[in-house]
Structure formats: structure tokens, C-alpha cells
Write a protein that holds these residues in place. Sequence first.
Motif, PDB file in Angstrom:
ATOM      1  N   GLY A 149       0.804  -1.036  -0.087  1.00 41.72           N
ATOM      2  CA  GLY A 149       0.011  -0.153   0.094  1.00 41.72           C
ATOM      3  C   GLY A 149       0.852   1.384  -0.198  1.00 41.72           C
ATOM      4  O   GLY A 149       1.852   1.294  -0.309  1.00 41.72           O
ATOM      5  N   ASP A 150       0.065   2.380   0.608  1.00 43.13           N
ATOM      6  CA  ASP A 150       0.851   3.608   0.393  1.00 43.13           C
ATOM      7  C   ASP A 150       1.872   3.990   1.760  1.00 43.13           C
ATOM      8  O   ASP A 150       1.387   3.324   2.599  1.00 43.13           O
ATOM      9  CB  ASP A 150      -0.154   4.730   0.380  1.00 43.13           C
ATOM     10  N   HIS A 151       2.821   4.563   1.269  1.00 43.59           N
ATOM     11  CA  HIS A 151       3.614   4.919   2.406  1.00 43.59           C
ATOM     12  C   HIS A 151       3.182   6.103   3.165  1.00 43.59           C
ATOM     13  O   HIS A 151       2.906   6.998   2.719  1.00 43.59           O
ATOM     14  CB  HIS A 151       5.081   5.529   1.581  1.00 43.59           C
ATOM     15  N   ASN A 152       2.963   6.141   4.348  1.00 44.63           N
ATOM     16  CA  ASN A 152       2.412   7.110   5.319  1.00 44.63           C
ATOM     17  C   ASN A 152       3.406   7.648   6.435  1.00 44.63           C
ATOM     18  O   ASN A 152       2.855   8.466   7.250  1.00 44.63           O
ATOM     19  CB  ASN A 152       0.904   6.383   6.148  1.00 44.63           C
ATOM     20  N   ALA A 153       4.495   7.132   6.631  1.00 48.81           N
ATOM     21  CA  ALA A 153       5.305   7.875   7.796  1.00 48.81           C
ATOM     22  C   ALA A 153       6.111   8.842   7.145  1.00 48.81           C
ATOM     23  O   ALA A 153       6.836   8.724   6.438  1.00 48.81           O
ATOM     24  CB  ALA A 153       6.202   6.718   8.312  1.00 48.81           C
ATOM     25  N   VAL A 154       5.798   9.974   7.608  1.00 49.70           N
ATOM     26  CA  VAL A 154       6.303  11.287   6.895  1.00 49.70           C
ATOM     27  C   VAL A 154       7.863  11.450   7.043  1.00 49.70           C
ATOM     28  O   VAL A 154       8.558  11.878   6.287  1.00 49.70           O
ATOM     29  CB  VAL A 154       5.552  12.681   7.329  1.00 49.70           C
ATOM     30  N   HIS A 155       8.260  10.863   8.360  1.00 46.02           N
ATOM     31  CA  HIS A 155       9.701  11.073   8.536  1.00 46.02           C
ATOM     32  C   HIS A 155      10.575   9.888   8.006  1.00 46.02           C
ATOM     33  O   HIS A 155      11.671   9.729   8.549  1.00 46.02           O
ATOM     34  CB  HIS A 155       9.873  11.709  10.043  1.00 46.02           C
ATOM     35  N   TRP A 156       9.941   8.924   7.767  1.00 48.04           N
ATOM     36  CA  TRP A 156      10.687   7.864   7.025  1.00 48.04           C
ATOM     37  C   TRP A 156      10.995   7.902   5.536  1.00 48.04           C
ATOM     38  O   TRP A 156      10.094   8.456   4.874  1.00 48.04           O
ATOM     39  CB  TRP A 156       9.839   6.449   7.424  1.00 48.04           C
ATOM     40  N   ILE A 157      11.912   7.172   4.980  1.00 45.12           N
ATOM     41  CA  ILE A 157      12.452   7.267   3.745  1.00 45.12           C
ATOM     42  C   ILE A 157      11.672   6.020   2.960  1.00 45.12           C
ATOM     43  O   ILE A 157      11.875   4.792   3.611  1.00 45.12           O
ATOM     44  CB  ILE A 157      13.651   7.370   3.418  1.00 45.12           C
ATOM     45  N   GLY A 158      10.749   6.062   2.177  1.00 39.07           N
ATOM     46  CA  GLY A 158       9.951   5.119   1.409  1.00 39.07           C
ATOM     47  C   GLY A 158      10.241   5.223   0.121  1.00 39.07           C
ATOM     48  O   GLY A 158      10.164   5.888  -0.694  1.00 39.07           O
ATOM     49  N   ARG A 159      10.245   3.915  -0.474  1.00 35.38           N
ATOM     50  CA  ARG A 159      10.470   3.783  -1.917  1.00 35.38           C
ATOM     51  C   ARG A 159       9.819   2.458  -2.375  1.00 35.38           C
ATOM     52  O   ARG A 159       9.436   1.456  -1.823  1.00 35.38           O
ATOM     53  CB  ARG A 159      11.900   3.696  -2.434  1.00 35.38           C
ATOM     54  N   HIS A 160       9.160   2.672  -3.732  1.00 39.82           N
ATOM     55  CA  HIS A 160       8.554   1.658  -4.408  1.00 39.82           C
ATOM     56  C   HIS A 160       9.310   0.518  -4.649  1.00 39.82           C
ATOM     57  O   HIS A 160      10.384   0.703  -5.461  1.00 39.82           O
ATOM     58  CB  HIS A 160       7.753   2.174  -5.472  1.00 39.82           C
ATOM     59  N   LEU A 161       9.143  -0.783  -4.516  1.00 41.25           N
ATOM     60  CA  LEU A 161       9.772  -1.952  -4.760  1.00 41.25           C
ATOM     61  C   LEU A 161       9.322  -2.775  -5.895  1.00 41.25           C
ATOM     62  O   LEU A 161       9.965  -3.252  -6.756  1.00 41.25           O
ATOM     63  CB  LEU A 161      10.115  -2.715  -3.472  1.00 41.25           C
TER      64      LEU A 161
END
Length: 185
Positions: A149-161
Motif C-alpha cells: 500500500g501507500d507509504h504513510n510515515a512522513v519522517h521515514w524514507i519510502g520507495r516503491h519496490l
Amino acid sequence: MKFNYSLDDMRCFCAVAQYGSFKQASTALEIPLSTLSRRVAKLEEDLAIRLLNRDAHRVQLTHSGQRYYQRSASLFEELEDVAVCLQQDKTQAKGTIRISAPVNFGVHVLAQHFNAFLIEYPDIHLDLRLSNQNIDIEEEAIDIAFRVGDHNAVHWIGRHLTNIRFVIVNNNPIVIHPNNRKVIH
């Protein structure tokens, strides 16, 4: 009585005591002989104790010098051990990585990658938290979280795998991985 002396001066004295020679100690410490002699003299002055008897041909520890060397040499050995350990920590990956992932994704997609990782880095421990619930990554001290699903933690770095498609067949969800492998949930 408060002593005010340098650990560097103490290390210089220990080298002279260890080698039994100012010349050999200066070579081992890679400092000029005059600097070494001055530092040992400064230590003796700061301690108000004669540590060495010197003559033109040899250096001998006084009784106080022997006691001082026996007690202080182990400190420098310990400091050396600490430095070696820190260098190993710097060059060798070790420790624990806390990972959160959905159950099926962890078992069917990530497991092979985790196994290869552990073979390459045997001193690293993976603390896997497989759950279909989105756990609080801060509260659980998670280092890496795989989420669908969508990344929702604003202070974490997220990327689509990767993309995952869900299909329902006979009321059993099936996940179709992008390389067309089916993973049954």
C-alpha cells in the motif's frame, strides 16, 4: 592531592619501561628521542616521583617506576584492545536489524533475499516481525518495514519496490507476483 599529567606522557614512560631504552621506545612510538625524554621528565615532574634511573648506557626503573609501570601498562593494553575492536566494528558489519513485513511477502518474496544476505553477513542478526498488521515502526524500533500500500510515515524514507496484484479465486486470495509466480494467501 590532584595529579595533572598527560596520558600521552604516561604512554611514553610505558614505552621506555617496556623497551628498556629511550632510543627503542622513540623508534616504536615514532617520535624524536628529545621529545620522548622531555615527556618522561615532565611526567616525573608532574607526579613528583622519580620513575627512571638513567645513565649513559642504560635505563632502569626505580621501585616507584616498577609499580607505576605495572599498574599503568595494562591500561594502555586495554585501550589498544578497544581501538582494535572499534576498527573491526567499523570494517565488519555486525549487529541486529529489525524488519517488519507482511507474512506472505516475507515468506514467499523476501526469504530468499534474507538468506543470501545472512550468508554474506554472518555477524548480522535479522529480527523478523512478520505480520499482516501495520505495526508502529517507531514503538517497535523497526529499522526496515515492508508494507503493501501507500507509504504513510512522513519522517521515514519510502520507495516503491514492486507491484503486487491480488485476485480472489474461490474465496481464497492469490497474490500474483510481477514475474508471474503465484503466491497463495
